[in-house]
Enzyme design. Structure first.
Site, short mmCIF file in Angstrom:
data_model
loop_
_atom_site.label_atom_id
_atom_site.label_comp_id
_atom_site.label_asym_id
_atom_site.label_seq_id
_atom_site.Cartn_x
_atom_site.Cartn_y
_atom_site.Cartn_z
N ARG A 72 0.83 -1.21 0.00
CA ARG A 72 0.00 0.00 0.00
C ARG A 72 0.87 1.26 0.00
NH1 ARG A 72 -4.01 -0.55 4.67
NH2 ARG A 72 -4.60 1.50 3.93
N GLN A 103 -9.02 10.73 7.79
CA GLN A 103 -8.87 9.36 8.30
C GLN A 103 -7.83 8.62 7.48
OE1 GLN A 103 -13.11 7.62 8.92
NE2 GLN A 103 -13.35 9.43 7.65
N ASN A 104 -7.36 9.25 6.41
CA ASN A 104 -6.47 8.54 5.48
C ASN A 104 -5.06 8.43 6.03
OD1 ASN A 104 -8.71 8.48 3.91
ND2 ASN A 104 -8.05 10.07 2.49
N HIS A 121 -6.03 8.39 11.87
CA HIS A 121 -5.69 6.95 11.85
C HIS A 121 -4.22 6.69 11.53
CE1 HIS A 121 -10.24 5.98 11.11
NE2 HIS A 121 -9.96 6.18 12.39
C1 BJW Z 1 -15.93 8.45 -3.00
C2 BJW Z 1 -15.31 8.27 -4.21
C3 BJW Z 1 -14.97 9.41 -4.88
C4 BJW Z 1 -15.69 6.35 -3.46
N1 BJW Z 1 -15.23 10.60 -4.35
N2 BJW Z 1 -16.19 9.64 -2.49
C5 BJW Z 1 -19.07 2.65 18.10
C6 BJW Z 1 -20.01 1.88 17.44
C7 BJW Z 1 -19.62 0.70 16.79
C8 BJW Z 1 -18.29 0.27 16.77
C9 BJW Z 1 -17.38 1.05 17.42
C10 BJW Z 1 -17.77 2.21 18.06
N3 BJW Z 1 -16.65 2.78 18.59
C11 BJW Z 1 -15.59 2.01 18.27
C12 BJW Z 1 -15.99 0.93 17.58
C13 BJW Z 1 -15.13 -0.17 17.05
C14 BJW Z 1 -14.39 0.21 15.79
C15 BJW Z 1 -15.41 0.54 14.72
O1 BJW Z 1 -15.69 1.67 14.40
N4 BJW Z 1 -15.95 -0.49 14.09
C16 BJW Z 1 -16.95 -0.30 13.03
C17 BJW Z 1 -16.41 -0.89 11.72
C18 BJW Z 1 -18.22 -0.96 13.46
N5 BJW Z 1 -13.48 1.30 16.03
C19 BJW Z 1 -12.24 1.10 16.49
O2 BJW Z 1 -11.85 -0.01 16.76
C20 BJW Z 1 -11.38 2.31 16.71
N6 BJW Z 1 -10.77 2.24 17.99
C21 BJW Z 1 -11.45 2.33 19.12
O3 BJW Z 1 -12.64 2.58 19.14
O4 BJW Z 1 -10.68 2.17 20.23
C22 BJW Z 1 -11.30 2.19 21.50
C23 BJW Z 1 -10.17 2.23 22.52
C24 BJW Z 1 -10.12 3.31 23.38
C25 BJW Z 1 -9.08 3.37 24.32
C26 BJW Z 1 -8.12 2.36 24.36
C27 BJW Z 1 -8.18 1.30 23.46
C28 BJW Z 1 -9.22 1.24 22.52
C29 BJW Z 1 -10.20 2.33 15.74
C30 BJW Z 1 -10.62 2.48 14.34
C31 BJW Z 1 -9.40 2.42 13.43
C32 BJW Z 1 -9.77 2.37 11.97
N7 BJW Z 1 -8.63 2.04 11.21
C33 BJW Z 1 -8.73 1.91 9.79
C34 BJW Z 1 -7.43 1.27 9.25
C35 BJW Z 1 -6.30 2.28 9.27
C36 BJW Z 1 -5.05 1.70 8.74
C37 BJW Z 1 -5.20 1.25 7.32
O5 BJW Z 1 -5.60 2.03 6.43
O6 BJW Z 1 -4.88 0.09 7.06
O7 BJW Z 1 -8.95 3.18 9.17
S1 BJW Z 1 -10.16 0.98 9.26
C38 BJW Z 1 -10.47 1.92 7.81
O8 BJW Z 1 -11.76 2.58 7.91
C39 BJW Z 1 -9.42 3.03 7.80
C40 BJW Z 1 -10.22 4.20 7.36
O9 BJW Z 1 -9.58 5.42 7.75
C41 BJW Z 1 -11.55 3.99 8.04
C42 BJW Z 1 -12.69 4.74 7.45
O10 BJW Z 1 -12.92 4.32 6.15
P1 BJW Z 1 -13.35 5.38 5.04
O11 BJW Z 1 -12.27 6.37 4.86
O12 BJW Z 1 -14.68 5.92 5.37
O13 BJW Z 1 -13.34 4.49 3.73
P2 BJW Z 1 -14.44 3.47 3.17
O14 BJW Z 1 -13.74 2.59 2.22
O15 BJW Z 1 -15.23 2.86 4.25
O16 BJW Z 1 -15.47 4.40 2.37
C43 BJW Z 1 -15.09 5.09 1.20
C44 BJW Z 1 -16.19 6.07 0.86
O17 BJW Z 1 -15.75 6.83 -0.25
C45 BJW Z 1 -17.52 5.41 0.45
O18 BJW Z 1 -18.58 6.08 1.11
C46 BJW Z 1 -17.59 5.67 -1.07
O19 BJW Z 1 -18.92 5.86 -1.53
C47 BJW Z 1 -16.81 6.92 -1.17
N8 BJW Z 1 -16.19 7.15 -2.47
N9 BJW Z 1 -15.20 6.86 -4.41
C48 BJW Z 1 -15.87 10.65 -3.14
N10 BJW Z 1 -14.36 9.30 -6.10
#
Ligand code: BJW
Ligand code: ZN
Length: 259
Positions: A72, A103-104, A121
């Site tokens: 990546r 978030q990127n 992130h």
């Molecule tokens: C376009 C387009 C174009 C396409 N133009 N748009 C509350 C409720 C439920 C669950 C939880 C909660 N709180 C916490 C959680 C658990 C969990 C979570 O959220 N889970 C859910 C999946 C249910 N969260 C965590 O675990 C977080 N940590 C945490 O809560 O810790 C608690 C803690 C506290 C104290 C001590 C210890 C612990 C951490 C979350 C970390 C997320 N990490 C990632 C990976 C990063 C590294 C990597 O890249 O490998 O971050 S996951 C991944 O998702 C990445 C992204 O930043 C993140 C968001 O994704 P994003 O950017 O929205 O992308 P996509 O692919 O989902 O969407 C793309 C969008 O673009 C789409 O809408 C398309 O339509 C659009 N699109 N082309 C404009 N041309």
């Protein structure tokens, strides 16, 4: 997308004093960086990004996870900022107070001219030791293409010989507290938040637009698809970021350079 909607959104942007641009993977999609929830490409297609981005995956198979991140990082290094990133930097430069929260884990906002975007992130370019947390040097330019699902053993830490890991935030890990606090503060003080290219599924990042809405800001969303953030968005601009954001900047300020 209706011209009238863009014109009205541009007028809102031109009047805003404090603006937060909140971005997700969609803003980099048109630079050729796959979004997080897109199917992985090539031989990586048989892997699940949600599973690879976890501390458990790294513990169980560090070479698989490190190889994926090397692939990546290589993809991002070859990519260029697109007109969406450039428009974000233009918004930041034009408004009296502009903050980019992303978030990127890529560096395309920086390369487009954004000043110190807040990375919720982490970064592909800041590896650290998984044991003692000391920053580790970036490996030399990948000698071998790490694509195709290839395992690559992570380097060892120079201080404690622990395994070096990517400096990103995995599921179940805490976000960097200074970044999260700065993002919440900016969201609670802004009068306009523009959310771009995020599915709004991953917390606590997905709370940022909600915080802005709760504190009375206008929320504008740029995304070709519906998302859960439709519920808090006052304006929805449905379309790709690399088209919609330049049109928004044009509607706000015309073609003039920032003063
Ligand atoms: C376009 C387009 C174009 C396409 N133009 N748009 C509350 C409720 C439920 C669950 C939880 C909660 N709180 C916490 C959680 C658990 C969990 C979570 O959220 N889970 C859910 C999946 C249910 N969260 C965590 O675990 C977080 N940590 C945490 O809560 O810790 C608690 C803690 C506290 C104290 C001590 C210890 C612990 C951490 C979350 C970390 C997320 N990490 C990632 C990976 C990063 C590294 C990597 O890249 O490998 O971050 S996951 C991944 O998702 C990445 C992204 O930043 C993140 C968001 O994704 P994003 O950017 O929205 O992308 P996509 O692919 O989902 O969407 C793309 C969008 O673009 C789409 O809408 C398309 O339509 C659009 N699109 N082309 C404009 N041309
Ligand atoms: Zn160490």
């Amino acid at each position: 997308m209706e011209q009238r909607v863009v014109r009205e959104a541009g007028a809102m942007l031109a009047q805003a004093r404090r603006v937060v641009v909140f971005t997700g993977a969609g803003v980099s999609a048109e630079s050729g960086v796959p979004t997080f929830r897109d199917a992985l490409t090539g031989l990586w297609r048989s892997f699940d990004a949600q599973r690879l981005a976890t501390p458990e995956a790294f513990r169980d198979d560090p070479a698989l996870v490190w190889g994926w991140y090397e692939w990546r990082r290589d993809t991002v290094r070859r990519a260029r900022p697109n007109p969406g990133h450039v428009a974000v930097a233009a918004i930041e430069a034009r408004v009296p107070s502009g903050v980019v929260v992303t978030q990127n884990v890529d560096d395309l906002h920086e390369r487009a001219g954004s000043v110190a975007p807040i990375h919720l992130h982490g970064s592909l370019f800041a590896p650290r030791c998984s044991a003692c947390a000391q920053p580790a040097p970036l490996p030399d330019e990948a000698a071998e293409e790490p694509g195709d699902g290839r395992r690559l053993a992570p380097p060892r830490c120079a201080h404690c010989a622990g395994l070096v890991r990517p400096g990103v935030v995995w599921f179940g890990e805490a976000l960097p507290s200074a970044a999260l606090e700065a993002a919440v503060e900016a969201a609670s003080a802004c009068d306009l938040l523009v959310t771009v290219g995020t599915s709004g599924l991953v917390y606590p990042a997905a709370e940022i637009p909600q915080v802005a809405a709760r504190f009375g800001a206008t929320v504008m969303q740029v995304n070709p698809q519906e998302t859960p953030l439709d519920a808090v968005a006052d304006v929805n601009l449905r379309g790709p970021a690399a088209e919609v954001l330049p049109a928004l900047v044009q509607a706000a300020w015309g073609g003039a350079d920032p003063a």
